[in-house]
Scaffold this motif. Structure first.
Motif, PDB file in Angstrom:
ATOM      1  N   ARG A  51      48.193  40.588  57.299  1.00 30.88           N
ATOM      2  CA  ARG A  51      46.969  39.794  57.181  1.00 30.88           C
ATOM      3  C   ARG A  51      47.205  38.472  56.474  1.00 30.88           C
ATOM      4  NH1 ARG A  51      44.127  43.618  53.371  1.00 30.88           N
ATOM      5  NH2 ARG A  51      46.262  43.588  52.602  1.00 30.88           N
ATOM      6  N   ARG A  52      46.229  37.545  56.627  1.00 35.71           N
ATOM      7  CA  ARG A  52      46.250  36.299  55.860  1.00 35.71           C
ATOM      8  C   ARG A  52      45.384  36.410  54.626  1.00 35.71           C
ATOM      9  NH1 ARG A  52      45.148  33.171  60.731  1.00 35.71           N
ATOM     10  NH2 ARG A  52      43.160  32.596  59.785  1.00 35.71           N
ATOM     11  N   GLY A  53      44.471  37.376  54.599  1.00 37.81           N
ATOM     12  CA  GLY A  53      43.560  37.514  53.475  1.00 37.81           C
ATOM     13  C   GLY A  53      43.308  38.964  53.142  1.00 37.81           C
ATOM     14  N   GLY A  54      42.924  39.214  51.908  1.00 33.45           N
ATOM     15  CA  GLY A  54      42.578  40.556  51.492  1.00 33.45           C
ATOM     16  C   GLY A  54      43.386  41.030  50.299  1.00 33.45           C
ATOM     17  N   PRO A  55      42.974  42.144  49.703  1.00 33.42           N
ATOM     18  CA  PRO A  55      43.688  42.679  48.539  1.00 33.42           C
ATOM     19  C   PRO A  55      45.045  43.237  48.921  1.00 33.42           C
ATOM     20  CG  PRO A  55      41.942  44.170  49.219  1.00 33.42           C
ATOM     21  CD  PRO A  55      41.785  42.945  50.049  1.00 33.42           C
ATOM     22  N   VAL A  56      45.984  43.160  47.988  1.00 34.95           N
ATOM     23  CA  VAL A  56      47.366  43.593  48.223  1.00 34.95           C
ATOM     24  C   VAL A  56      47.777  44.518  47.082  1.00 34.95           C
ATOM     25  CG1 VAL A  56      49.780  42.848  48.453  1.00 34.95           C
ATOM     26  CG2 VAL A  56      47.933  41.477  49.452  1.00 34.95           C
ATOM     27  N   ARG A  57      48.449  45.617  47.417  1.00 30.36           N
ATOM     28  CA  ARG A  57      48.952  46.512  46.383  1.00 30.36           C
ATOM     29  C   ARG A  57      50.252  45.969  45.785  1.00 30.36           C
ATOM     30  NH1 ARG A  57      50.413  51.950  48.090  1.00 30.36           N
ATOM     31  NH2 ARG A  57      50.861  51.012  50.119  1.00 30.36           N
ATOM     32  N   VAL A  58      50.349  46.016  44.466  1.00 30.15           N
ATOM     33  CA  VAL A  58      51.592  45.701  43.777  1.00 30.15           C
ATOM     34  C   VAL A  58      52.288  47.021  43.488  1.00 30.15           C
ATOM     35  CG1 VAL A  58      52.645  44.647  41.745  1.00 30.15           C
ATOM     36  CG2 VAL A  58      50.611  43.607  42.772  1.00 30.15           C
ATOM     37  N   LEU A  59      53.411  47.246  44.141  1.00 26.59           N
ATOM     38  CA  LEU A  59      54.128  48.516  44.004  1.00 26.59           C
ATOM     39  C   LEU A  59      55.070  48.507  42.816  1.00 26.59           C
ATOM     40  CD1 LEU A  59      54.975  49.037  47.785  1.00 26.59           C
ATOM     41  CD2 LEU A  59      52.984  49.882  46.514  1.00 26.59           C
ATOM     42  N   ALA A  60      55.581  47.356  42.457  1.00 29.22           N
ATOM     43  CA  ALA A  60      56.491  47.247  41.314  1.00 29.22           C
ATOM     44  C   ALA A  60      56.510  45.795  40.851  1.00 29.22           C
ATOM     45  CB  ALA A  60      57.905  47.691  41.683  1.00 29.22           C
ATOM     46  N   ALA A  61      56.676  45.615  39.536  1.00 29.09           N
ATOM     47  CA  ALA A  61      56.765  44.276  38.957  1.00 29.09           C
ATOM     48  C   ALA A  61      57.487  44.382  37.622  1.00 29.09           C
ATOM     49  CB  ALA A  61      55.378  43.667  38.758  1.00 29.09           C
ATOM     50  N   PRO A  62      58.157  43.317  37.192  1.00 23.82           N
ATOM     51  CA  PRO A  62      58.812  43.338  35.879  1.00 23.82           C
ATOM     52  C   PRO A  62      57.787  43.538  34.765  1.00 23.82           C
ATOM     53  CG  PRO A  62      59.575  41.485  37.200  1.00 23.82           C
ATOM     54  CD  PRO A  62      58.385  42.055  37.909  1.00 23.82           C
ATOM     55  N   GLY A  63      58.261  44.006  33.626  1.00 27.68           N
ATOM     56  CA  GLY A  63      57.382  44.170  32.478  1.00 27.68           C
ATOM     57  C   GLY A  63      56.869  45.583  32.346  1.00 27.68           C
ATOM     58  N   ARG A  64      55.735  45.716  31.684  1.00 29.01           N
ATOM     59  CA  ARG A  64      55.197  47.038  31.381  1.00 29.01           C
ATOM     60  C   ARG A  64      54.841  47.803  32.651  1.00 29.01           C
ATOM     61  NH1 ARG A  64      51.043  44.594  28.357  1.00 29.01           N
ATOM     62  NH2 ARG A  64      49.625  45.955  29.512  1.00 29.01           N
ATOM     63  N   PRO A  65      55.296  49.046  32.792  1.00 31.49           N
ATOM     64  CA  PRO A  65      54.984  49.801  34.005  1.00 31.49           C
ATOM     65  C   PRO A  65      53.523  50.192  34.111  1.00 31.49           C
ATOM     66  CG  PRO A  65      56.168  51.172  32.422  1.00 31.49           C
ATOM     67  CD  PRO A  65      56.209  49.778  31.890  1.00 31.49           C
ATOM     68  N   ASP A  66      52.785  50.194  32.974  1.00 31.23           N
ATOM     69  CA  ASP A  66      51.378  50.593  33.005  1.00 31.23           C
ATOM     70  C   ASP A  66      50.442  49.403  33.226  1.00 31.23           C
ATOM     71  OD1 ASP A  66      51.949  49.419  30.575  1.00 31.23           O
ATOM     72  OD2 ASP A  66      50.575  50.695  29.433  1.00 31.23           O
ATOM     73  N   ARG A  67      50.997  48.211  33.442  1.00 30.27           N
ATOM     74  CA  ARG A  67      50.158  47.028  33.649  1.00 30.27           C
ATOM     75  C   ARG A  67      49.415  47.139  34.976  1.00 30.27           C
ATOM     76  NH1 ARG A  67      50.778  41.717  31.622  1.00 30.27           N
ATOM     77  NH2 ARG A  67      52.920  42.142  31.014  1.00 30.27           N
ATOM     78  N   THR A  68      48.134  46.837  34.958  1.00 25.22           N
ATOM     79  CA  THR A  68      47.356  46.825  36.197  1.00 25.22           C
ATOM     80  C   THR A  68      47.338  45.408  36.770  1.00 25.22           C
ATOM     81  OG1 THR A  68      45.288  46.418  34.983  1.00 25.22           O
ATOM     82  CG2 THR A  68      45.889  48.722  35.434  1.00 25.22           C
ATOM     83  N   TRP A  69      47.288  45.325  38.088  1.00 22.93           N
ATOM     84  CA  TRP A  69      47.355  44.035  38.762  1.00 22.93           C
ATOM     85  C   TRP A  69      46.200  43.890  39.744  1.00 22.93           C
ATOM     86  CZ3 TRP A  69      50.476  39.999  37.748  1.00 22.93           C
ATOM     87  CH2 TRP A  69      51.628  40.238  36.990  1.00 22.93           C
ATOM     88  N   GLY A 113      45.904  42.470  34.647  1.00 24.33           N
ATOM     89  CA  GLY A 113      44.973  43.105  33.731  1.00 24.33           C
ATOM     90  C   GLY A 113      43.508  43.019  34.074  1.00 24.33           C
ATOM     91  N   GLY A 114      43.126  42.412  35.187  1.00 25.37           N
ATOM     92  CA  GLY A 114      41.696  42.365  35.470  1.00 25.37           C
ATOM     93  C   GLY A 114      41.362  41.455  36.626  1.00 25.37           C
ATOM     94  N   ALA A 115      40.109  40.917  36.600  1.00 29.36           N
ATOM     95  CA  ALA A 115      39.622  39.977  37.613  1.00 29.36           C
ATOM     96  C   ALA A 115      39.672  40.585  39.003  1.00 29.36           C
ATOM     97  CB  ALA A 115      40.404  38.668  37.563  1.00 29.36           C
ATOM     98  N   GLU A 116      38.802  41.554  39.253  1.00 29.49           N
ATOM     99  CA  GLU A 116      38.792  42.226  40.542  1.00 29.49           C
ATOM    100  C   GLU A 116      38.185  41.379  41.646  1.00 29.49           C
ATOM    101  OE1 GLU A 116      36.780  45.871  39.954  1.00 29.49           O
ATOM    102  OE2 GLU A 116      38.333  46.741  38.683  1.00 29.49           O
ATOM    103  N   THR A 117      37.419  40.358  41.295  1.00 30.96           N
ATOM    104  CA  THR A 117      36.753  39.516  42.288  1.00 30.96           C
ATOM    105  C   THR A 117      37.375  38.123  42.301  1.00 30.96           C
ATOM    106  OG1 THR A 117      34.667  40.706  42.049  1.00 30.96           O
ATOM    107  CG2 THR A 117      34.551  38.506  42.995  1.00 30.96           C
ATOM    108  N   VAL A 118      37.710  37.650  43.492  1.00 34.28           N
ATOM    109  CA  VAL A 118      38.298  36.317  43.673  1.00 34.28           C
ATOM    110  C   VAL A 118      37.262  35.441  44.364  1.00 34.28           C
ATOM    111  CG1 VAL A 118      40.162  34.973  44.703  1.00 34.28           C
ATOM    112  CG2 VAL A 118      40.613  37.289  43.860  1.00 34.28           C
ATOM    113  N   ARG A 119      36.959  34.309  43.756  1.00 34.75           N
ATOM    114  CA  ARG A 119      36.027  33.352  44.355  1.00 34.75           C
ATOM    115  C   ARG A 119      36.768  32.041  44.573  1.00 34.75           C
ATOM    116  NH1 ARG A 119      30.582  33.139  40.998  1.00 34.75           N
ATOM    117  NH2 ARG A 119      29.892  32.162  42.933  1.00 34.75           N
ATOM    118  N   VAL A 120      36.610  31.468  45.756  1.00 39.02           N
ATOM    119  CA  VAL A 120      37.356  30.270  46.146  1.00 39.02           C
ATOM    120  C   VAL A 120      36.378  29.148  46.468  1.00 39.02           C
ATOM    121  CG1 VAL A 120      39.102  29.322  47.699  1.00 39.02           C
ATOM    122  CG2 VAL A 120      39.179  31.747  47.070  1.00 39.02           C
TER     123      VAL A 120
END
Length: 313
Positions: free
Chosen positions: A219-237, A256-263
Motif C-alpha cells: 500500500r501507499r497509505g495506512g498503518p504499518v507494524r514494526v516487527l523489530a527496532a533498535p533500543g528497548r524491546p518493550d517500546r511501542t510504535w 510511544g504514542g500518537a495513534e492518529t495521524v493528521r496531514v
C-alpha cells in the motif's frame, strides 16, 4: 534571628514555587492551545516551488523565514536544490513556531549527534523534517520522539545493491522476485518506513537500517507494524504510511504514542493557521489516521534518487 531567617526563607521558597507553578501553567496552556493534542501526530506537506508564475514570490517568502545561519547554509547547497532547501527549512521553522506559540524568528533549534533538530526551550515538542525533489514533510508530536521520511519514486541505479542495504536477512530471503515494479516502489516503501523509525530514534541513516523490520505490504497509505527496532524491546510504535500520490513514498513514526495521524497542506513560505482551523487533505487511509491527498504534480526529477544520493532530513 533564627525565627526571622526561617520566615524569610519560607516566603522566598513559596514565591519561587509559585513562580515555577505559574510558568508550568503557562507552558501547559500553550501546549493545549497550540497542540498537537495527546494521541495525535501532525504532518504538514509543502510542495517545492516550481518554475512559473508565483515562484519568485514563494521563494521570497521562504527566504524571509530562514535564519541567517540557514541562509548561509543554503548558499552551499547545489543550485538545483536551493529552492527545495528554502521551502523545507522555512516550513520547519514556520510549523514549529505555530506549535510553540512563538514568532518564527524566535524559534531556535539544537541538533543531536546525527543532525536531528530539537526545539530549544520546549523539549516536549518533537519535530522532524524530510525533503525530496518535489516535496517536504514536517512532522510534529508531543507524545514522543517523531521521525518522518519522504522519498521520490524514481529509477534506481542499483536496485539489487540497495535491497541488500535496506532489507534485513529475513526480509531479503522472503522478498518475492515479482514484488517490484519498474520503479521498485516496494523497496521505496520499506526504505521510508525504516528511515522514519530511525529518525524517531535520532540516528537516521547513521543507524542500522537493517535492524528495523516492518511489514508495510503493497500500500501507499495506512498503518504499518514494526516487527523489530533498535533500543528497548518493550517500546511501542505508531508507524503510518502517508499517501502523497503515486510519485512518492512517505511514512511517519512516533515512539510511544500518537495513534492518529493528521496531514495538512502548506503553501511554500506561508505560516500555518492554528491546527484546529486548518483543513486536512482528503482521501482515506485505513485505521484511525487521516491522510494527505495527492500532492500537486511535482517538477520532473532532476537528480536520480539512489541510496548514495538520498533525500535530506
Amino acid at each position: 534571628m533564627i525565627r526571622g531567617t526561617t520566615r524569610t526563607t519560607t516566603r522566598t521558597t513559596t514565591r519561587t514555587t509559585t513562580r515555577a507553578a505559574a510558568r508550568e501553567a503557562s507552558r501547559s496552556a500553550v501546549r493545549a492551545r497550540h497542540g498537537p493534542p495527546p494521541g495525535e501526530v501532525h504532518v504538514w506537506a509543502v510542495a517545492e516551488p516550481v518554475p512559473g508564475a508565483g515562484r519568485e514570490e514563494e521563494l521570497r517568502r521562504c527566504l524571509g523565514l530562514l535564519s541567517p545561519d540557514e541562509q548561509r547554509r543554503r548558499r552551499h547547497v547545489v543550485p538545483s536544490h536551493r529552492a527545495l532547501y528554502a521551502s523545507a527549512h522555512a516550513a520547519l521553522r514556520a510549523v514549529t513556531a505555530a506549535y510553540a506559540g512563538l514568532p518564527p524568528s524566535q524559534v531556535a533549534f539544537v541538533k543531536g549527534a546525527f543532525g536531528k533538530p530539537y526545539v530549544a526551550g520546549d523539549p516536549g515538542l518533537r519535530v522532524s523534517l524530510s525533503h525530496t525533489p518535489g516535496l517536504s514533510l514536517v512532522a510534529v508530536s508531543r507524545d514522543g520522539p517523531v521521525g518522518v521520511d519522504v522519498e521520490r519514486v524514481a529509477p534506481l541505479t542499483d536496485p539489487v545493491g540497495l535491497r541488500h542495504q535496506v532489507l534485513s536477512e529475513p526480509e531479503a530471503a522472503a522478498w518475492p522476485e515479482d514484488r517490484e515494479d519498474a520503479l521498485h516502489s516496494g523497496l521505496f516503501t520499506h526504505w521510508t518506513c525504516k528511515e522514519a523509525v530511525l529518525k524517531a530514534l535520532g540516528s537516521g541513516l547513521a543507524g542500522d537500517i537493517r535492524a528495523v523490520r516492518v511489514a508495510p505490504g503493497a500500500r501507499r497509505g495506512g498503518p504499518v507494524r514494526v516487527l523489530a527496532a533498535p533500543g528497548r524491546p518493550d517500546r511501542t510504535w505508531t508507524l503510518q504510511l502517508i499517501d502523497c500520490g503515486p510519485g512518492f513514498r512517505a511514512a511517519v513514526a512516533v515512539a510511544g504514542g500518537a495513534e492518529t495521524v493528521r496531514v495538512f497542506p502548506l503553501t511554500p513560505g506561508a505560516e500555518p493557521p492554528p491546527w484546529g482551523d486548518a483543513a486536512e487533505s482528503s482521501a482515506g487511509l485505513e485505521g484511525r489516521s487521516r491522510p494527505a491527498g495527492p500532492v500537486a504534480p511535482p517538477p520532473p526529477v532532476r537528480t536520480p534518487l539512489t541510496k548514495e544520493n538520498p533525500s535530506c532530513s
